[in-house]
Design a protein around this motif. Structure first.
Motif, PDB file in Angstrom:
ATOM      1  N   TYR A 267      38.589  28.941  48.687  1.00 25.59           N
ATOM      2  CA  TYR A 267      37.602  29.748  47.974  1.00 25.59           C
ATOM      3  C   TYR A 267      37.347  31.060  48.709  1.00 25.59           C
ATOM      4  CZ  TYR A 267      36.285  25.961  44.814  1.00 25.59           C
ATOM      5  OH  TYR A 267      36.293  24.995  43.853  1.00 25.59           O
ATOM      6  N   LEU A 268      37.242  32.151  47.954  1.00 25.85           N
ATOM      7  CA  LEU A 268      36.880  33.439  48.523  1.00 25.85           C
ATOM      8  C   LEU A 268      35.450  33.762  48.106  1.00 25.85           C
ATOM      9  CD1 LEU A 268      37.669  36.100  49.985  1.00 25.85           C
ATOM     10  CD2 LEU A 268      38.335  36.998  47.736  1.00 25.85           C
ATOM     11  N   ALA A 269      34.569  33.937  49.085  1.00 24.89           N
ATOM     12  CA  ALA A 269      33.179  34.315  48.813  1.00 24.89           C
ATOM     13  C   ALA A 269      33.083  35.827  48.923  1.00 24.89           C
ATOM     14  CB  ALA A 269      32.246  33.640  49.808  1.00 24.89           C
ATOM     15  N   ARG A 270      32.642  36.457  47.833  1.00 24.44           N
ATOM     16  CA  ARG A 270      32.593  37.909  47.820  1.00 24.44           C
ATOM     17  C   ARG A 270      31.482  38.391  46.910  1.00 24.44           C
ATOM     18  NH1 ARG A 270      35.840  42.124  44.854  1.00 24.44           N
ATOM     19  NH2 ARG A 270      35.372  44.011  45.996  1.00 24.44           N
ATOM     20  N   ARG A 271      30.759  39.394  47.389  1.00 26.94           N
ATOM     21  CA  ARG A 271      29.721  40.005  46.557  1.00 26.94           C
ATOM     22  C   ARG A 271      30.274  41.233  45.858  1.00 26.94           C
ATOM     23  NH1 ARG A 271      23.863  42.593  48.292  1.00 26.94           N
ATOM     24  NH2 ARG A 271      23.404  43.467  46.237  1.00 26.94           N
ATOM     25  N   LYS A 272      29.999  41.329  44.570  1.00 24.46           N
ATOM     26  CA  LYS A 272      30.350  42.529  43.781  1.00 24.46           C
ATOM     27  C   LYS A 272      29.115  42.903  42.993  1.00 24.46           C
ATOM     28  CE  LYS A 272      33.439  45.371  41.732  1.00 24.46           C
ATOM     29  NZ  LYS A 272      32.611  46.046  40.719  1.00 24.46           N
ATOM     30  N   GLY A 273      28.543  44.086  43.285  1.00 26.92           N
ATOM     31  CA  GLY A 273      27.319  44.488  42.623  1.00 26.92           C
ATOM     32  C   GLY A 273      26.204  43.512  42.953  1.00 26.92           C
ATOM     33  N   GLY A 274      25.544  43.008  41.920  1.00 29.82           N
ATOM     34  CA  GLY A 274      24.431  42.090  42.138  1.00 29.82           C
ATOM     35  C   GLY A 274      24.821  40.625  42.084  1.00 29.82           C
ATOM     36  N   THR A 275      26.117  40.319  42.180  1.00 25.46           N
ATOM     37  CA  THR A 275      26.580  38.948  42.008  1.00 25.46           C
ATOM     38  C   THR A 275      27.379  38.469  43.223  1.00 25.46           C
ATOM     39  OG1 THR A 275      26.730  39.327  39.619  1.00 25.46           O
ATOM     40  CG2 THR A 275      27.853  37.392  40.479  1.00 25.46           C
ATOM     41  N   LEU A 276      27.095  37.254  43.659  1.00 22.47           N
ATOM     42  CA  LEU A 276      27.894  36.591  44.691  1.00 22.47           C
ATOM     43  C   LEU A 276      28.900  35.700  43.977  1.00 22.47           C
ATOM     44  CD1 LEU A 276      28.470  35.756  47.662  1.00 22.47           C
ATOM     45  CD2 LEU A 276      26.812  33.905  47.319  1.00 22.47           C
ATOM     46  N   PHE A 277      30.190  35.971  44.169  1.00 23.37           N
ATOM     47  CA  PHE A 277      31.264  35.213  43.533  1.00 23.37           C
ATOM     48  C   PHE A 277      31.855  34.201  44.516  1.00 23.37           C
ATOM     49  CE2 PHE A 277      31.140  39.109  41.073  1.00 23.37           C
ATOM     50  CZ  PHE A 277      31.329  38.681  39.783  1.00 23.37           C
ATOM     51  N   LEU A 278      32.208  33.041  44.014  1.00 24.39           N
ATOM     52  CA  LEU A 278      32.979  32.051  44.754  1.00 24.39           C
ATOM     53  C   LEU A 278      34.287  31.893  43.997  1.00 24.39           C
ATOM     54  CD1 LEU A 278      31.368  31.060  47.192  1.00 24.39           C
ATOM     55  CD2 LEU A 278      29.815  31.323  45.251  1.00 24.39           C
ATOM     56  N   LEU A 279      35.301  32.602  44.455  1.00 22.08           N
ATOM     57  CA  LEU A 279      36.548  32.687  43.705  1.00 22.08           C
ATOM     58  C   LEU A 279      37.494  31.576  44.138  1.00 22.08           C
ATOM     59  CD1 LEU A 279      37.073  36.544  44.060  1.00 22.08           C
ATOM     60  CD2 LEU A 279      35.756  35.320  42.344  1.00 22.08           C
ATOM     61  N   PRO A 280      37.829  30.650  43.237  1.00 22.28           N
ATOM     62  CA  PRO A 280      38.740  29.576  43.608  1.00 22.28           C
ATOM     63  C   PRO A 280      40.178  30.066  43.658  1.00 22.28           C
ATOM     64  CG  PRO A 280      37.931  29.276  41.367  1.00 22.28           C
ATOM     65  CD  PRO A 280      37.310  30.531  41.894  1.00 22.28           C
ATOM     66  N   PRO A 281      41.064  29.297  44.300  1.00 20.48           N
ATOM     67  CA  PRO A 281      42.482  29.673  44.295  1.00 20.48           C
ATOM     68  C   PRO A 281      43.007  29.722  42.860  1.00 20.48           C
ATOM     69  CG  PRO A 281      42.062  27.871  45.831  1.00 20.48           C
ATOM     70  CD  PRO A 281      40.814  28.064  45.039  1.00 20.48           C
ATOM     71  N   GLU A 282      44.021  30.553  42.635  1.00 18.94           N
ATOM     72  CA  GLU A 282      44.538  30.758  41.282  1.00 18.94           C
ATOM     73  C   GLU A 282      44.905  29.474  40.556  1.00 18.94           C
ATOM     74  OE1 GLU A 282      48.010  33.304  38.961  1.00 18.94           O
ATOM     75  OE2 GLU A 282      47.594  33.678  41.074  1.00 18.94           O
ATOM     76  N   PRO A 283      45.523  28.471  41.209  1.00 17.85           N
ATOM     77  CA  PRO A 283      45.876  27.249  40.461  1.00 17.85           C
ATOM     78  C   PRO A 283      44.668  26.548  39.837  1.00 17.85           C
ATOM     79  CG  PRO A 283      47.040  27.317  42.556  1.00 17.85           C
ATOM     80  CD  PRO A 283      46.029  28.425  42.581  1.00 17.85           C
ATOM     81  N   ARG A 284      43.460  26.828  40.331  1.00 11.16           N
ATOM     82  CA  ARG A 284      42.272  26.183  39.789  1.00 11.16           C
ATOM     83  C   ARG A 284      41.618  27.001  38.671  1.00 11.16           C
ATOM     84  NH1 ARG A 284      39.127  23.923  45.171  1.00 11.16           N
ATOM     85  NH2 ARG A 284      40.963  23.288  46.334  1.00 11.16           N
ATOM     86  N   LEU A 285      42.333  28.013  38.177  1.00 11.24           N
ATOM     87  CA  LEU A 285      41.802  28.862  37.109  1.00 11.24           C
ATOM     88  C   LEU A 285      42.683  28.713  35.875  1.00 11.24           C
ATOM     89  CD1 LEU A 285      41.008  32.068  39.192  1.00 11.24           C
ATOM     90  CD2 LEU A 285      39.382  30.383  38.336  1.00 11.24           C
ATOM     91  N   PRO A 286      42.593  27.586  35.195  1.00 13.55           N
ATOM     92  CA  PRO A 286      43.453  27.365  34.020  1.00 13.55           C
ATOM     93  C   PRO A 286      43.082  28.307  32.874  1.00 13.55           C
ATOM     94  CG  PRO A 286      41.786  25.646  34.169  1.00 13.55           C
ATOM     95  CD  PRO A 286      41.663  26.464  35.422  1.00 13.55           C
ATOM     96  N   LEU A 287      44.053  28.559  32.027  1.00 14.34           N
ATOM     97  CA  LEU A 287      43.825  29.413  30.865  1.00 14.34           C
ATOM     98  C   LEU A 287      43.356  28.575  29.684  1.00 14.34           C
ATOM     99  CD1 LEU A 287      46.944  31.745  31.001  1.00 14.34           C
ATOM    100  CD2 LEU A 287      44.567  32.498  31.110  1.00 14.34           C
ATOM    101  N   PRO A 288      42.293  28.996  28.995  1.00 16.53           N
ATOM    102  CA  PRO A 288      41.910  28.305  27.754  1.00 16.53           C
ATOM    103  C   PRO A 288      43.002  28.491  26.702  1.00 16.53           C
ATOM    104  CG  PRO A 288      40.156  29.768  28.551  1.00 16.53           C
ATOM    105  CD  PRO A 288      41.383  30.104  29.317  1.00 16.53           C
ATOM    106  N   PRO A 289      43.083  27.591  25.748  1.00 14.22           N
ATOM    107  CA  PRO A 289      44.081  27.732  24.683  1.00 14.22           C
ATOM    108  C   PRO A 289      43.940  29.070  23.964  1.00 14.22           C
ATOM    109  CG  PRO A 289      43.064  25.555  24.595  1.00 14.22           C
ATOM    110  CD  PRO A 289      42.285  26.350  25.592  1.00 14.22           C
ATOM    111  N   GLY A 290      45.068  29.738  23.752  1.00 14.61           N
ATOM    112  CA  GLY A 290      45.062  31.004  23.035  1.00 14.61           C
ATOM    113  C   GLY A 290      44.841  32.218  23.910  1.00 14.61           C
ATOM    114  N   PHE A 291      44.618  32.033  25.207  1.00 12.59           N
ATOM    115  CA  PHE A 291      44.374  33.148  26.115  1.00 12.59           C
ATOM    116  C   PHE A 291      45.567  33.334  27.058  1.00 12.59           C
ATOM    117  CE2 PHE A 291      40.177  32.398  24.581  1.00 12.59           C
ATOM    118  CZ  PHE A 291      39.456  33.569  24.771  1.00 12.59           C
ATOM    119  N   ARG A 292      45.675  34.533  27.611  1.00 14.20           N
ATOM    120  CA  ARG A 292      46.672  34.828  28.633  1.00 14.20           C
ATOM    121  C   ARG A 292      46.038  35.690  29.713  1.00 14.20           C
ATOM    122  NH1 ARG A 292      47.976  40.162  28.171  1.00 14.20           N
ATOM    123  NH2 ARG A 292      48.251  41.141  26.122  1.00 14.20           N
ATOM    124  N   ARG A 293      46.817  35.986  30.753  1.00 15.98           N
ATOM    125  CA  ARG A 293      46.330  36.890  31.800  1.00 15.98           C
ATOM    126  C   ARG A 293      46.481  38.350  31.329  1.00 15.98           C
ATOM    127  NH1 ARG A 293      43.672  33.012  34.316  1.00 15.98           N
ATOM    128  NH2 ARG A 293      44.986  31.500  35.383  1.00 15.98           N
TER     129      ARG A 293
END
Length: 520
Positions: free
Chosen positions: A305-331
């Motif tokens: 996980y990458l912890a990073r603040r952008k603007g007013g939000t603290l993000f916890l970004l998981p590794p790419e394999p843990r970010l599945p695409l919903p049906p009908g979507f792409r990158r």
């Protein structure tokens, strides 16, 4: 939990009576699931439940970690039959699974065991799952957690969901003496004599010395755990109120300002909750990494996980394999664009405008026809919250034109929409905030509505909105008077919707105000 059990005077009958009273209070309904390994504590649990006249199922999980584990299973099956309990058993090769997954053996064994017990409970309709944790287990747990550096030292709870620990006030030797008084046997796990395991080291090497010097050490540690548990519920709630998830993003994300403005003790506690939500142990070093991330220093956590603040939000970004695409979507792809009423916008620029960290721009799910993006997950087309805040911004601009502090609000109740903006100066009324003016407009109709306001409500407005049963979504944090950000009240609100536009109106207003004061 009380360390003293009313009426307990020792001996077989005293122990049985004290146990029956606790069980009736903690788990009044049958059937029960009894977690029985074959060790002395769990065998005593089975006998005590039977002597209390209760009904249940003995459940035994064979972890397949020792050659003689099958003998344990046979022993527990025979015990259950002799006591008149139904029996459930399962064998899982925990060691093999831990090696294949690269996971901690102890943690995985505990996870599989509790999953098995809950499965048995569902099958038989059990009202509680009884485990045989004792006073010794409690004391060992508290000391172990202190030494591991979690800084919480929470003990074993006597009741947690379906899990009930009726033996917590009783010492291990009391239960062994009880079994000996009955002439009953139990199994000994040879691995419990291996001091290379931390808990065994405390049990075999540390506690004998402690008890020789401090005979009531176990009771003292258990009392400490009891006090901490009472404090914990209150403090956890206070810390949880500071965690405002940002639902616009499809990764874990929290508003940063309410955390930064919190007292250090509550902030660190809230950050431990963030770690636990990610399945990570809330170690002090990881809390420090999140503290740094809140202040702009990105940090990598265990699990990738990458912890990073952008603007007013603290993000916890998981590794790419843990970010599945919903049906009908792409990158997103180079050349992708949004067609908006005022012209085209590159997808990268749109994502930046919405506060998406650069690490997520290439991963954010989009639905597109060729290069024309039709939808951006959670961000476009604008959802109900953005539409509501856009109307509130119109009201804030109207307030600005009237010389008021530019705060606007919209209350949506069913199909009705109420609108207002600050009128403190116009009405010469310090309570004429946009939120309160809306409540006066809507009256009793306000209950169950949702309010969109460009600035986090103050304590006065928050209290009125809470009493009126109105949900709150705000744009920018109120650093000076915010109910949550400044005073720690107002959990359950959501913030950050159109934050940039809301904050800019206020910044520009106060900047002109300061310039006017200097020129005057």
């Amino acid at each position: 939990m009380s360390l003293r059990v009313a009426g307990y005077s020792g001996g077989v009958q005293g122990l049985e009576a004290a146990f029956a009273e606790r069980l009736a209070r903690l788990a009044p309904q049958d059937p029960l699931v009894l977690a029985v390994s074959g060790g002395g504590d769990s065998v005593a649990l089975a006998h005590l439940v039977r002597r209390a006249g209760r009904q249940g199922v003995v459940a035994h999980l064979d972890h397949a970690l020792r050659p003689e584990s099958g003998e344990d299973l046979a022993f527990v099956r025979a015990l259950a039959q002799r006591l008149g309990f139904a029996f459930r058993a399962e064998r899982v090769e925990v060691g093999r699974i831990a090696r294949e997954r690269g996971e901690n053996l102890e943690a995985l064994a505990r996870q599989i065991r509790y999953a098995f017990l809950h499965r048995v409970a569902r099958e038989v309709g059990a009202k509680a799952i009884l485990t045989a944790h004792t006073l010794d287990d409690q004391a060992e747990t508290v000391l172990l957690k202190l030494l591991q550096g979690t800084a919480r030292a929470l003990g074993i709870r006597e009741k947690e969901g379906l899990l009930v620990r009726p033996l917590l006030p009783f010492a291990r030797e009391e239960l062994r003496a009880y079994l000996e008084g009955l002439g009953e046997a139990w199994r000994e796990d040879p691995s419990n004599q291996d001091p290379t395991w931390d808990r065994n080291y405390l049990r075999l090497m540390v506690f004998p010395s402690l008890l020789a010097r401090f005979p009531r050490a176990r009771e003292a540690l258990a009392r400490f755990a009891e006090v901490r548990e009472g404090e914990e519920a209150y403090l956890e709630g206070m810390a949880r109120a500071r965690l405002l998830p940002d639902p616009r993003f499809f990764v874990p994300a929290y508003r940063a300002i309410p955390l930064l403005q919190a007292p250090e003790a509550l902030r660190r506690r809230a950050l431990r909750q963030v770690l636990e939500a990610l399945g990570l142990r809330p170690e002090a070093r990881l809390v420090e990494l999140l503290e740094g991330a809140l202040r702009g220093r990105a940090a990598t956590l265990p699990g990738g996980y990458l912890a990073r603040r952008k603007g007013g939000t603290l993000f916890l970004l998981p590794p790419e394999p843990r970010l599945p695409l919903p049906p009908g979507f792409r990158r997103p792809e180079p050349g992708d664009y949004l067609e908006r009423p005022f012209g085209r916008k590159r997808i990268w620029d749109f994502l930046a405008e919405k506060g998406v960290p650069r690490e997520l721009k290439g991963l954010w799910p989009v639905r597109a026809e060729g290069k024309r993006v039709e939808a951006v997950l959670g961000l476009y087309p604008p959802g109900e919250e953005e539409r509501g805040m856009a109307l509130a911004l119109e009201e804030a601009k109207a307030a600005l034109g009237e010389g008021e502090v530019p705060v606007g609000a919209v209350l949506v109740v069913g199909g009705r929409v109420f609108r207002a903006h600050n009128r403190v100066e116009a009405l010469k009324d310090p309570t004429a905030h946009a939120e309160l003016l809306l409540l006066r407009q809507a009256g009793k109709e306000a209950r169950g509505g949702r309010l969109y306001v460009t600035l986090e409500p103050c304590r006065m407005c928050h209290h009125a909105l809470k009493e009126a049963g109105v949900e709150v979504v705000y744009g920018a944090e109120n650093l000076k008077e915010g109910a949550l950000t400044r005073f720690g009240q107002g959990g359950g609100m959501r913030g950050g919707v159109l934050e940039g536009a809301c904050a800019k109106l206020l910044r520009d207003f106060f900047s002109r105000l300061r310039e006017g004061c200097r020129s005057g």
